[in-house]
Design a protein around this motif. Structure first.
Motif, PDB file in Angstrom:
ATOM      1  N   LEU A 424       0.858  -1.185   0.000  1.00 40.93           N
ATOM      2  CA  LEU A 424       0.000   0.000   0.000  1.00 40.93           C
ATOM      3  C   LEU A 424       0.897   1.239   0.000  1.00 40.93           C
ATOM      4  CD1 LEU A 424      -2.733   1.487   0.325  1.00 40.93           C
ATOM      5  CD2 LEU A 424      -2.471   1.212   2.804  1.00 40.93           C
ATOM      6  N   LEU A 425       0.667   2.123  -0.943  1.00 43.95           N
ATOM      7  CA  LEU A 425       1.436   3.364  -1.051  1.00 43.95           C
ATOM      8  C   LEU A 425       0.454   4.525  -1.144  1.00 43.95           C
ATOM      9  CD1 LEU A 425       3.997   5.036  -1.462  1.00 43.95           C
ATOM     10  CD2 LEU A 425       3.952   4.395  -3.879  1.00 43.95           C
ATOM     11  N   VAL A 426       0.598   5.494  -0.251  1.00 43.64           N
ATOM     12  CA  VAL A 426      -0.327   6.630  -0.185  1.00 43.64           C
ATOM     13  C   VAL A 426       0.466   7.921  -0.356  1.00 43.64           C
ATOM     14  CG1 VAL A 426      -2.058   7.841   1.170  1.00 43.64           C
ATOM     15  CG2 VAL A 426      -1.851   5.346   1.360  1.00 43.64           C
ATOM     16  N   PHE A 427      -0.009   8.777  -1.247  1.00 46.33           N
ATOM     17  CA  PHE A 427       0.528  10.125  -1.426  1.00 46.33           C
ATOM     18  C   PHE A 427      -0.490  11.137  -0.923  1.00 46.33           C
ATOM     19  CE2 PHE A 427       3.152   7.859  -4.454  1.00 46.33           C
ATOM     20  CZ  PHE A 427       4.376   8.527  -4.413  1.00 46.33           C
ATOM     21  N   GLY A 428      -0.007  12.213  -0.329  1.00 44.61           N
ATOM     22  CA  GLY A 428      -0.904  13.285   0.106  1.00 44.61           C
ATOM     23  C   GLY A 428      -1.169  14.296  -0.984  1.00 44.61           C
ATOM     24  N   ASP A 429      -0.890  13.933  -2.229  1.00 45.07           N
ATOM     25  CA  ASP A 429      -1.078  14.850  -3.363  1.00 45.07           C
ATOM     26  C   ASP A 429      -1.304  14.045  -4.632  1.00 45.07           C
ATOM     27  OD1 ASP A 429      -1.014  17.432  -4.752  1.00 45.07           O
ATOM     28  OD2 ASP A 429       0.885  16.727  -5.570  1.00 45.07           O
ATOM     29  N   THR A 430      -2.133  14.575  -5.517  1.00 51.15           N
ATOM     30  CA  THR A 430      -2.365  13.975  -6.824  1.00 51.15           C
ATOM     31  C   THR A 430      -1.737  14.801  -7.932  1.00 51.15           C
ATOM     32  OG1 THR A 430      -4.498  13.135  -6.030  1.00 51.15           O
ATOM     33  CG2 THR A 430      -4.157  13.119  -8.402  1.00 51.15           C
ATOM     34  N   ASP A 431      -1.654  16.103  -7.725  1.00 62.47           N
ATOM     35  CA  ASP A 431      -1.223  17.018  -8.787  1.00 62.47           C
ATOM     36  C   ASP A 431       0.168  16.706  -9.327  1.00 62.47           C
ATOM     37  OD1 ASP A 431      -3.565  18.687  -8.634  1.00 62.47           O
ATOM     38  OD2 ASP A 431      -2.778  19.439  -6.751  1.00 62.47           O
ATOM     39  N   PHE A 432       1.057  16.156  -8.503  1.00 62.77           N
ATOM     40  CA  PHE A 432       2.430  15.931  -8.957  1.00 62.77           C
ATOM     41  C   PHE A 432       2.495  14.981 -10.146  1.00 62.77           C
ATOM     42  CE2 PHE A 432       2.040  12.027  -6.617  1.00 62.77           C
ATOM     43  CZ  PHE A 432       2.994  11.167  -7.132  1.00 62.77           C
ATOM     44  N   ALA A 433       1.451  14.160 -10.341  1.00 62.82           N
ATOM     45  CA  ALA A 433       1.435  13.191 -11.438  1.00 62.82           C
ATOM     46  C   ALA A 433       0.552  13.632 -12.599  1.00 62.82           C
ATOM     47  CB  ALA A 433       0.950  11.836 -10.924  1.00 62.82           C
ATOM     48  N   THR A 434      -0.062  14.801 -12.523  1.00 65.63           N
ATOM     49  CA  THR A 434      -0.982  15.248 -13.573  1.00 65.63           C
ATOM     50  C   THR A 434      -0.226  15.886 -14.735  1.00 65.63           C
ATOM     51  OG1 THR A 434      -1.281  17.385 -12.473  1.00 65.63           O
ATOM     52  CG2 THR A 434      -2.835  15.625 -11.906  1.00 65.63           C
ATOM     53  N   ASN A 435      -0.971  16.198 -15.786  1.00 66.31           N
ATOM     54  CA  ASN A 435      -0.366  16.765 -16.997  1.00 66.31           C
ATOM     55  C   ASN A 435       0.431  18.029 -16.715  1.00 66.31           C
ATOM     56  OD1 ASN A 435      -1.645  14.746 -18.491  1.00 66.31           O
ATOM     57  ND2 ASN A 435      -3.441  16.000 -18.887  1.00 66.31           N
ATOM     58  N   ALA A 436      -0.051  18.845 -15.767  1.00 68.38           N
ATOM     59  CA  ALA A 436       0.593  20.129 -15.506  1.00 68.38           C
ATOM     60  C   ALA A 436       1.929  19.985 -14.792  1.00 68.38           C
ATOM     61  CB  ALA A 436      -0.338  21.016 -14.682  1.00 68.38           C
ATOM     62  N   TRP A 437       2.130  18.881 -14.030  1.00 62.97           N
ATOM     63  CA  TRP A 437       3.307  18.786 -13.163  1.00 62.97           C
ATOM     64  C   TRP A 437       4.157  17.545 -13.389  1.00 62.97           C
ATOM     65  CZ3 TRP A 437       4.767  22.691  -9.936  1.00 62.97           C
ATOM     66  CH2 TRP A 437       3.832  23.713  -9.728  1.00 62.97           C
ATOM     67  N   ALA A 438       3.705  16.593 -14.174  1.00 62.22           N
ATOM     68  CA  ALA A 438       4.450  15.330 -14.317  1.00 62.22           C
ATOM     69  C   ALA A 438       5.842  15.533 -14.879  1.00 62.22           C
ATOM     70  CB  ALA A 438       3.661  14.352 -15.194  1.00 62.22           C
ATOM     71  N   ARG A 439       6.015  16.547 -15.765  1.00 61.61           N
ATOM     72  CA  ARG A 439       7.326  16.792 -16.369  1.00 61.61           C
ATOM     73  C   ARG A 439       8.227  17.676 -15.505  1.00 61.61           C
ATOM     74  NH1 ARG A 439       8.673  13.310 -20.477  1.00 61.61           N
ATOM     75  NH2 ARG A 439       7.169  13.326 -22.195  1.00 61.61           N
ATOM     76  N   GLN A 440       7.711  18.171 -14.384  1.00 60.80           N
ATOM     77  CA  GLN A 440       8.484  19.070 -13.541  1.00 60.80           C
ATOM     78  C   GLN A 440       9.434  18.275 -12.644  1.00 60.80           C
ATOM     79  OE1 GLN A 440       8.254  22.434 -13.874  1.00 60.80           O
ATOM     80  NE2 GLN A 440       6.757  22.045 -15.496  1.00 60.80           N
ATOM     81  N   ALA A 441      10.670  18.759 -12.525  1.00 63.23           N
ATOM     82  CA  ALA A 441      11.674  18.168 -11.633  1.00 63.23           C
ATOM     83  C   ALA A 441      11.714  16.645 -11.829  1.00 63.23           C
ATOM     84  CB  ALA A 441      11.364  18.560 -10.196  1.00 63.23           C
ATOM     85  N   ALA A 442      11.704  15.884 -10.726  1.00 58.37           N
ATOM     86  CA  ALA A 442      11.763  14.415 -10.812  1.00 58.37           C
ATOM     87  C   ALA A 442      10.397  13.781 -10.584  1.00 58.37           C
ATOM     88  CB  ALA A 442      12.767  13.877  -9.802  1.00 58.37           C
ATOM     89  N   ASN A 443       9.316  14.530 -10.828  1.00 55.25           N
ATOM     90  CA  ASN A 443       7.970  14.022 -10.548  1.00 55.25           C
ATOM     91  C   ASN A 443       7.643  12.760 -11.324  1.00 55.25           C
ATOM     92  OD1 ASN A 443       7.809  16.295  -8.992  1.00 55.25           O
ATOM     93  ND2 ASN A 443       5.880  17.014  -9.827  1.00 55.25           N
ATOM     94  N   SER A 444       7.950  12.733 -12.625  1.00 59.71           N
ATOM     95  CA  SER A 444       7.605  11.559 -13.426  1.00 59.71           C
ATOM     96  C   SER A 444       8.389  10.341 -12.973  1.00 59.71           C
ATOM     97  CB  SER A 444       7.858  11.836 -14.911  1.00 59.71           C
ATOM     98  OG  SER A 444       9.224  12.124 -15.157  1.00 59.71           O
ATOM     99  N   ASP A 445       9.656  10.521 -12.573  1.00 58.21           N
ATOM    100  CA  ASP A 445      10.438   9.388 -12.076  1.00 58.21           C
ATOM    101  C   ASP A 445       9.834   8.829 -10.799  1.00 58.21           C
ATOM    102  OD1 ASP A 445      12.473   9.159 -14.030  1.00 58.21           O
ATOM    103  OD2 ASP A 445      13.505  10.884 -13.193  1.00 58.21           O
TER     104      ASP A 445
END
Length: 509
Positions: A424-445
């Motif tokens: 089970l893996l839980v993140f306190g955010d969804t936006d980091f994986a969305t279209n607007a932020w996935a390419r930012q920094a190391a988010n996609s990795d």
């Protein structure tokens, strides 16, 4: 006056003659009519100098200084020869040194691992003429994979001379014109980049991928939203490049048996009790569940997650540091990670989380102690009174950083339907994986490593090639030759001639 003019012309002519062979090798574009003009002018200028300064020429030729001039000339030719030899060896050698700040000419670790794991040789068919800039760029890219030890080659296919191959591979001159072939299988490149080539190699080696199901019906971010900033269209595409199939799932009855993992991405409406029980049964049977939450949204999963040792705070993380100063206080920057397979290669890499809520790792019986995977910096805090304006730190209710933004929990299962170990893996955010932020920094990795770990593809946990926007200009052969001649030959020649002329004039005053 005539003697002085002749001396100036002679000095300029000598510069013309001596620089012609140097510029010929430096430009590297073959013999050009400009070199012919340069030699003719150089000879004419020296002849003019000789005719206007016959007495001086005779005296210099028989004087002691002639020896020193000859010695200097021979030494200069020797140095020039060494420079030419050194440049030739450097050009013919495979040794490369990448001095760019972003290391844009160095393969990412993921690309090196991928090309070294090829089960058989790969051939890249580029439907361009070999003298085009597109082919030369691709040839250089392929050479990097080859130097890394990969069995990969490239072949230029002239569409005009080999129309049968154009028909065989269904090539459209305005569309994709590069085919990557391994045995009987083939893939197309989406663009001429390292990222595209590595992804094509992955698809060839992995074939049909595992299925990851994304729940729907609770306001989750959509897999088919390619343009909406809150969509997961980009994440879906990145998963496909990893050999994973993202499939929507409406929870009715049971979780499909072929589910490598289930993802709940940003629910805006609460799950019903029967749906929560279904997810609980799935985990108890050895399932893999990843939950991406959002602040100010009740998911209905809070009690269920707490039973697995992951508490969800009703807060909004505020982060005030230099990194996020321009982005606003609600974009949390993190470079602190646990020792875990997902983040083992994240050495000081930055991840960004817009509007996140914090989590808590709890001690629960039978559950392997939950691990805070990603932590905020010490400057951040979790604001409980985030609905008020302005938001300020309240010591009585708010928690200071470091705060967990992602927590992972595991549990051994006996005879589980999916695996012997539930994750089970839980993140306190969804936006980091969305279209607007996935390419930012190391988010996609971070997102892809998490998905691969959940799905059991540990070998795909890595740092991937960076997506770099194209920053090149395509020039014709004539334009490239002119720019080389002007910058390497004409401009320096004019400056040198002016300098020599000024020196001769001052000497004769």
């Amino acid at each position: 006056m005539m003697k002085t003019i002749g001396q100036v012309l002679g000095a300029i002519g000598l510069v013309f003659l001596l620089t012609t062979p140097v510029m010929y090798f430096a430009v590297g574009a073959g013999w050009n009519w400009l070199f012919t003009v340069q030699l003719i002018l150089g000879g004419a200028f020296i002849l003019a100098c000789t005719l206007t300064n016959l007495g001086e020429v005779s005296r210099v030729a028989t004087g002691r200084g002639t020896f020193y001039v000859a010695f200097t000339a021979v030494s200069s030719l020797a140095v020039l020869g060494l420079l030419v030899a050194g440049n030739y060896l450097a050009y013919s050698s495979d040794l490369r040194l990448d001095l760019t700040k972003a290391r844009i000419f160095t393969l990412a670790p993921d690309s090196v691992n991928t090309v070294n794991e090829l089960p058989e040789p790969v051939e890249v068919l580029a439907f361009f003429r070999s003298d085009t800039p597109q082919y030369q760029h691709l040839e250089e890219l392929v050479s990097r994979y080859r130097r890394a030890g990969g069995a990969i080659s490239i072949q230029a296919v002239d569409p005009d001379r080999e129309p049968e191959k154009v028909r065989e591979y269904n090539i459209h001159l305005r569309g994709n014109r590069v085919v990557v072939r391994m045995g009987e299988m083939s893939e197309r490149l989406s663009d001429l980049s390292e990222e595209a080539l590595t992804n094509a190699l992955l698809r060839l080696t992995r074939g049909a991928g595992k299925r990851v199901y994304f729940t729907t019906g609770h306001g989750e971010s959509g897999l088919d939203d390619d343009h909406d900033e809150q969509g997961l269209g980009l994440a879906r595409m990145l998963m496909e490049n990893e050999g994973l199939e993202a499939v929507p799932l409406r929870i009715t009855g049971s979780i499909p048996e072929d589910a490598a993992a289930v993802v709940v991405a940003g629910p805006r409406r609460a799950f019903l009790e029967p749906e929560v029980e279904l997810l609980s049964d799935y985990l108890e049977g050895g399932g893999r569940l990843m939950v991406l939450l959002e602040p100010m949204a009740e998911s209905g999963l809070e009690d269920f997650l707490e039973s697995w040792g992951i508490g969800v705070e009703d807060d909004l993380v505020v982060d005030q540091n230099q990194v996020t100063e321009l982005m606003g206080p609600f974009v949390t920057a993190s470079a602190s990670y646990a020792q875990h397979e997902i983040t083992e290669a994240f050495d000081a890499m930055l991840t960004l989380f817009p509007t996140a809520r914090s989590l808590i790792a709890l001690d629960i019986e039978d559950v392997k102690r939950p691990t805070p995977l990603v932590l905020t910096g010490r400057e951040a805090w979790g604001s409980k009174a985030y609905r008020r304006s302005p938001i300020t730190y309240e010591p009585e209710t708010d928690r200071r950083g470091p705060l967990p933004l992602a927590v992972v929990a595991e549990k051994e299962t006996k005879g589980g339907a999916w695996s012997p170990q539930a994750r089970l893996l839980v993140f306190g955010d969804t936006d980091f994986a969305t279209n607007a932020w996935a390419r930012q920094a190391a988010n996609s990795d971070l997102f892809l490593n998490s998905i691969n770990w959940m799905a059991g593809q540990v070998e795909r946990i890595t740092i991937r090639p960076r997506h770099r926007p194209a920053s090149q200009i395509i020039l014709t052969e004539e334009q490239r030759t002119f720019l080389s001649m002007f910058s390497i030959n004409i401009l320096p020649l004019l400056l040198a001639s002016m300098g020599v002329a000024v020196w001769v004039l001052r000497k004769n005053r």
